[in-house]
Design a protein around this motif. Sequence first.
Motif, mmCIF file in Angstrom:
data_model
loop_
_atom_site.group_PDB
_atom_site.id
_atom_site.type_symbol
_atom_site.label_atom_id
_atom_site.label_comp_id
_atom_site.label_asym_id
_atom_site.label_seq_id
_atom_site.Cartn_x
_atom_site.Cartn_y
_atom_site.Cartn_z
ATOM 1 N N VAL A 57 23.670 -13.473 -45.910
ATOM 2 C CA VAL A 57 23.509 -14.569 -46.866
ATOM 3 C C VAL A 57 24.519 -15.700 -46.639
ATOM 4 O O VAL A 57 24.357 -16.781 -47.197
ATOM 5 N N ASN A 58 25.535 -15.460 -45.819
ATOM 6 C CA ASN A 58 26.527 -16.481 -45.485
ATOM 7 C C ASN A 58 25.985 -17.363 -44.358
ATOM 8 O O ASN A 58 25.691 -16.876 -43.277
ATOM 9 N N LYS A 59 25.843 -18.661 -44.611
ATOM 10 C CA LYS A 59 25.299 -19.577 -43.597
ATOM 11 C C LYS A 59 26.308 -19.861 -42.481
ATOM 12 O O LYS A 59 25.927 -20.194 -41.374
ATOM 13 N N SER A 60 27.604 -19.737 -42.780
ATOM 14 C CA SER A 60 28.654 -20.048 -41.795
ATOM 15 C C SER A 60 29.120 -18.770 -41.112
ATOM 16 O O SER A 60 29.906 -18.009 -41.678
ATOM 17 N N LYS A 61 28.634 -18.552 -39.911
ATOM 18 C CA LYS A 61 29.029 -17.366 -39.151
ATOM 19 C C LYS A 61 28.702 -17.588 -37.684
ATOM 20 O O LYS A 61 27.897 -18.447 -37.332
ATOM 21 N N ARG A 62 29.303 -16.786 -36.845
ATOM 22 C CA ARG A 62 28.979 -16.808 -35.422
ATOM 23 C C ARG A 62 27.611 -16.158 -35.251
ATOM 24 O O ARG A 62 27.332 -15.112 -35.843
ATOM 25 N N VAL A 63 26.759 -16.756 -34.455
ATOM 26 C CA VAL A 63 25.433 -16.198 -34.200
ATOM 27 C C VAL A 63 25.590 -15.009 -33.260
ATOM 28 O O VAL A 63 26.066 -15.139 -32.138
ATOM 29 N N LYS A 64 25.208 -13.826 -33.767
ATOM 30 C CA LYS A 64 25.369 -12.571 -33.028
ATOM 31 C C LYS A 64 24.022 -11.878 -32.803
ATOM 32 O O LYS A 64 23.754 -11.356 -31.737
#
Length: 152
Positions: A57-64
């Motif tokens: 649900v967090n939009k700010s993250k590293r795409v994994k």
Amino acid sequence: MDIGKVPGTYVLILEVKSPLIKDVGTLGELYFKPGVYAYAGSALGPGGLLGRISRHVNKSKRVKWHIDYLTTDGRVDVKAIVYTETYLKHECCLAKNLAVYGEVVKGFGSTDCKQGCIGHLVYFGEQDARSVVKITCDVFTLCELNPSVLWL
């Protein structure tokens, strides 16, 4: 969030608000039609359901993972999460049974799948999120799981 750091299986109910073309890692460029999608996953690591769902649900993250390409996009909302506590991976049972009701996005979320799933993301078209949550709960029951629902 009323979800603990326990292991489990979940389905994200997502709404794509406008047409998307995304480069999804090894899958290449994919087109996502507007509408509701369901994504089946497992959270068996140290953060359990709370950690995995919080990440989604967090939009700010590293795409994994494949799903991160959608959950980081401002045109995609997570509407609900259907989940259950379990120490076993049930995402394949859920994905295969959800596929009966919609259109599978080939290879999405299933590149490491050992059970031959076509994909773990299913497109439900213009159905509303409540209808897809109902279908998902029925599929949990079919897979002998007790669903809980978190609306966002």
